[in-house]
Design an enzyme around this catalytic site. Structure first.
Site, short mmCIF file in Angstrom:
data_model
loop_
_atom_site.label_atom_id
_atom_site.label_comp_id
_atom_site.label_asym_id
_atom_site.label_seq_id
_atom_site.Cartn_x
_atom_site.Cartn_y
_atom_site.Cartn_z
N SER A 139 -29.14 -28.11 -38.24
CA SER A 139 -28.08 -29.09 -37.99
C SER A 139 -28.03 -29.60 -36.56
O SER A 139 -28.96 -30.25 -36.10
CB SER A 139 -26.74 -28.48 -38.41
OG SER A 139 -25.76 -29.45 -38.37
N HIS A 140 -26.95 -29.26 -35.85
CA HIS A 140 -26.75 -29.78 -34.49
C HIS A 140 -27.39 -28.87 -33.45
O HIS A 140 -27.30 -29.15 -32.25
CB HIS A 140 -25.25 -29.89 -34.22
CG HIS A 140 -24.55 -28.57 -34.41
ND1 HIS A 140 -24.31 -28.06 -35.66
CD2 HIS A 140 -24.09 -27.66 -33.54
CE1 HIS A 140 -23.72 -26.89 -35.57
NE2 HIS A 140 -23.58 -26.62 -34.28
N ASP B 238 -25.80 -35.99 -35.60
CA ASP B 238 -26.54 -34.77 -35.25
C ASP B 238 -27.92 -34.79 -35.92
O ASP B 238 -28.30 -35.77 -36.57
CB ASP B 238 -25.74 -33.52 -35.64
CG ASP B 238 -25.57 -33.36 -37.14
OD1 ASP B 238 -25.72 -34.35 -37.87
OD2 ASP B 238 -25.29 -32.23 -37.58
N ASP C 194 -29.34 -33.43 -38.56
CA ASP C 194 -29.52 -33.64 -40.00
C ASP C 194 -28.59 -34.72 -40.57
O ASP C 194 -28.53 -34.90 -41.78
CB ASP C 194 -29.35 -32.33 -40.77
CG ASP C 194 -27.95 -31.76 -40.64
OD1 ASP C 194 -27.32 -31.93 -39.57
OD2 ASP C 194 -27.46 -31.12 -41.60
N ASP D 93 -25.24 -35.17 -40.77
CA ASP D 93 -23.93 -35.04 -41.43
C ASP D 93 -22.77 -35.17 -40.44
O ASP D 93 -21.65 -35.46 -40.83
CB ASP D 93 -23.83 -33.76 -42.27
CG ASP D 93 -24.24 -32.50 -41.54
OD1 ASP D 93 -24.50 -32.59 -40.32
OD2 ASP D 93 -24.28 -31.43 -42.17
N ARG D 94 -23.02 -34.97 -39.14
CA ARG D 94 -21.93 -35.12 -38.16
C ARG D 94 -21.94 -36.52 -37.55
O ARG D 94 -23.01 -37.14 -37.46
CB ARG D 94 -22.10 -34.11 -37.03
CG ARG D 94 -22.00 -32.69 -37.48
CD ARG D 94 -22.05 -31.74 -36.30
NE ARG D 94 -21.86 -30.38 -36.78
CZ ARG D 94 -21.32 -29.40 -36.06
NH1 ARG D 94 -20.94 -29.61 -34.82
NH2 ARG D 94 -21.18 -28.21 -36.57
N LYS E 115 -20.59 -33.71 -45.68
CA LYS E 115 -20.10 -34.69 -44.71
C LYS E 115 -21.23 -35.68 -44.44
O LYS E 115 -22.39 -35.36 -44.64
CB LYS E 115 -19.62 -34.00 -43.44
CG LYS E 115 -20.58 -33.05 -42.78
CD LYS E 115 -19.81 -32.24 -41.75
CE LYS E 115 -20.70 -31.43 -40.84
NZ LYS E 115 -21.07 -30.12 -41.43
C1 G16 Z 1 -21.34 -26.50 -40.28
C2 G16 Z 1 -20.58 -26.77 -41.51
C3 G16 Z 1 -19.28 -27.45 -41.17
C4 G16 Z 1 -18.49 -26.61 -40.18
C5 G16 Z 1 -19.34 -26.28 -39.01
C6 G16 Z 1 -18.61 -25.25 -38.17
O1 G16 Z 1 -21.68 -27.72 -39.68
O2 G16 Z 1 -21.34 -27.62 -42.36
O3 G16 Z 1 -18.56 -27.67 -42.33
O4 G16 Z 1 -17.36 -27.28 -39.72
O5 G16 Z 1 -20.57 -25.71 -39.42
O6 G16 Z 1 -19.45 -24.71 -37.26
P1 G16 Z 1 -19.05 -23.39 -36.48
O7 G16 Z 1 -19.00 -22.26 -37.47
O8 G16 Z 1 -20.16 -23.28 -35.49
O9 G16 Z 1 -17.73 -23.67 -35.84
P2 G16 Z 1 -23.20 -28.17 -39.49
O10 G16 Z 1 -23.11 -29.60 -39.07
O11 G16 Z 1 -23.71 -27.25 -38.44
O12 G16 Z 1 -23.85 -27.96 -40.82
#
Ligand code: G16
Length: 561
Positions: free
Chosen positions: A116-117, A289, A291, A293-294, A390
């Site tokens: 992801s990010h 980000d 992938d 989704d953000r 998302k």
């Molecule tokens: C993931 C989840 C999100 C969540 C985030 C929280 O985001 O898909 O729904 O809000 O983690 O991250 P943390 O546990 O680090 O606060 P992503 O974009 O990393 O897949």
């Protein structure tokens, strides 16, 4: 070609527990002998009998190790009785695109290769997520099952000689153990672009961006941060909406994201913020980000929209988007740490409102039950029931639809919203890569305060502001659809005036611990103050109560959003 699978003995490897969304580790960990093989085998075993003859979607954000992982996954999936894999060309598929493909083709699920990010490249992170039949992230019970299997695994199955390229679009067929196995390599964008065109009014958006005789062009700057959204941005913004070459930056996906941290916030997307701030001709900026989704939204002169406000503004204006006109608007939802701005909209519009733990997986059941249309998280996630993830590009198109409808810029839309509803000031402090023991000691300390309960009723003051504690707990959630429970989802300190302080450990890091402190305070009248200045007293009170500095030795956060 006729091929045969073999069984390879292996032993459990520690630490394969999925976090908030999938398994994320350093690339070098995934490269250790049998590490990836074990996890993929367990992920497939966790599907049970449904796996035989199934179809899965496979792709990711193109980060380092994707190619190797796809090759392995093809060999292991074929050996385990999967009939077909649908793979994005060059291994590319954004997380929202995977969700859409699963739903369009009604397949068993999808394997998304992304952290992801988190930064990518050989020294950084890789990740594997699993999405289920409804297109959404694996729910807790499935992640637990996968993890349990990783602790007892004894063997994995593989077809060593199955080499299938996925650089070009096309279909490849093989005979594996006497059964047909197919790999279909697809354009990563076609299905997703069609979906966006069915949701939004593209001709109107094009007119907004290009301008008309009476209206100047609305200049956007879209930053893909060298992540996978680049391929979608090219199709949607450059080709379909004709936004012009200057409107997109960093839109060629790179396997190390060009050595940047592909996380769309004020710290890591500073280049975008500076470009929009320093160039008066830009009316709007957005970043995604790795992938896709953000999203982060900024207006002219880099006016920042918090994700909590973004959700509330969209909730208040959904009728301008054809998809919602057609399907109606059901309830709204947000994750617990997200500021409650959208709750006020829900109340006014008389819609159901849900507060779930952090993690998109908690929205899926509500959407499937037809009770949720729009949701979001403070972690820069916004989306709707068009898919079960998302969706960064969707959020930008939704914002542009609101702008087109209201004929106002981002800042004016926000100010108008605050005048109507009041403002939830919100900020998040991240303390990244703290020592794990120190972070868990701090959380233990907070748990201790909950247990004794002595803190409730006490007042704290800082810089002339006083806050009295009304309640302190650790958030738990019971899913209204299947009654599943999620406990210990974040320590909440709730104050008499409605302000909140929340502490939780991130579930998406790959090493050490990241402490997140969320600060939220509502003002009815005073809506245009500087958010950081406004929230500073509460921040200080939070640091005092948690003893964060004493436990971690950290004087300052690494990121403020
Ligand atoms: C993931 C989840 C999100 C969540 C985030 C929280 O985001 O898909 O729904 O809000 O983690 O991250 P943390 O546990 O680090 O606060 P992503 O974009 O990393 O897949």
């Amino acid at each position: 070609m006729s091929l045969t699978s073999v069984v390879v003995p292996t032993t459990p490897i520690e630490g394969q527990k999925p976090g908030t969304s999938g398994l994320r580790k350093k690339v070098k960990v995934f490269m250790e002998p049998n590490y990836t093989e074990n996890f993929i085998q367990c992920l497939l075993d966790a599907q049970g009998e449904k796996l035989q003859g199934s179809t899965l979607v496979l792709g990711g954000d193109g980060r380092y190790y994707t190619t190797k992982c796809i090759r392995l996954t093809i060999k292991i999936a074929a050996a385990n009785g999967v009939s077909k894999l649908i793979i994005g060309q060059r291994g590319l598929l954004s997380t929202p695109a995977v969700s859409s493909l699963i739903r369009t083709y009604k397949v068993l699920g999808g394997i998304v290769l992304t952290a992801s990010h988190n930064p990518g490249g050989i020294r950084n992170d890789f990740g594997i997520k699993y999405n289920i039949e409804n297109g959404g992230p694996a729910p807790d019970h499935l992640s637990h099952r996968i993890y349990d299997l990783t602790t007892t695994i004894k063997q994995y199955k593989i077809v060593h000689d199955l080499d299938c390229e996925f650089q070009e679009i096309g279909t490849h067929s093989f005979q594996v153990d006497g059964k047909e196995f197919t790999v279909e390599v697809i354009d990563p964008t076609d299905n997703y672009v069609e979906l966006m065109k069915s949701i939004f009014d593209f001709p109107k958006l094009k007119t907004l961006i290009r301008g008309t005789d009476g209206q100047p062009p609305f200049n956007v700057l879209i930053d893909s941060m060298n992540g996978v959204t680049g391929v979608y941005v090219k199709r949607i913004f450059l080709d379909e909406l004709n936004s012009g070459q200057d409107s997109a930056v960093r839109y060629i996906p790179l396997d190390n994201f060009g050595e940047i941290h592909p996380d769309p916030n004020l710290t890591y997307a500073k280049d975008l913020v500076d470009s929009v701030k320093n160039n008066e001709s830009f009316d709007f900026g957005a970043a995604f980000d790795g992938d896709g989704d953000r999203n982060m939204i900024i207006g002219k002169r880099a006016f920042f929209v918090t994700p909590s406000d973004s959700l509330a503004v969209l909730a208040n204006n959904l009728e301008c988007i054809p998809y919602f006109k057609k399907n109606g608007v059901h309830g709204f939802a947000r994750s617990m740490p997200t500021a409650a701005a959208v709750d006020r909209v829900a109340q006014k519009l008389n819609k159901e409102m849900f507060e779930v733990p952090t993690g998109w997986k908690y929205f899926g059941n509500l959407m499937d039950a037809g009770r949720l249309s729009l949701c979001g998280e403070e972690s820069f996630g916004t989306g709707s029931d068009h898919i079960r993830e998302k969706d960064g590009i969707w959020a930008v198109l939704a914002w542009l639809s609101v702008i087109e409808y209201k004929r106002k810029g981002v800042e004016d839309i926000l100010k108008e919203h605050w005048q109507l509803y009041g403002r939830n000031y919100f900020t998040r402090y991240d303390y990244e890569e703290c020592e794990s023991d120190a972070a868990s000691d701090m959380m233990q300390h907070l748990e201790g305060l909950i247990k004794t309960g002595e803190i409730v009723g006490k007042s704290f003051s800082d810089s002339g502001k006083q806050y009295k504690i009304k309640k302190m707990d650790n958030f738990s959630y019971t899913d209204p659809i299947d009654n599943s429970e999620a406990m210990n989802q974040g320590v909440r300190i709730l104050f008499e005036d409605g302000s909140r302080l929340i502490f939780r450990l991130s579930g998406t890091g790959s090493s050490g611990a990241t402490i997140r402190v969320y600060i939220d305070s509502y003002e009815k009248e005073n809506v245009t103050a500087d958010a950081q200045a406004m929230l500073k007293p509460l921040v200080n009170i939070g640091l005092q109560i948690s003893k964060l500095k004493e436990f971690t030795g950290r004087e300052e956060p690494t990121v403020i959003t």
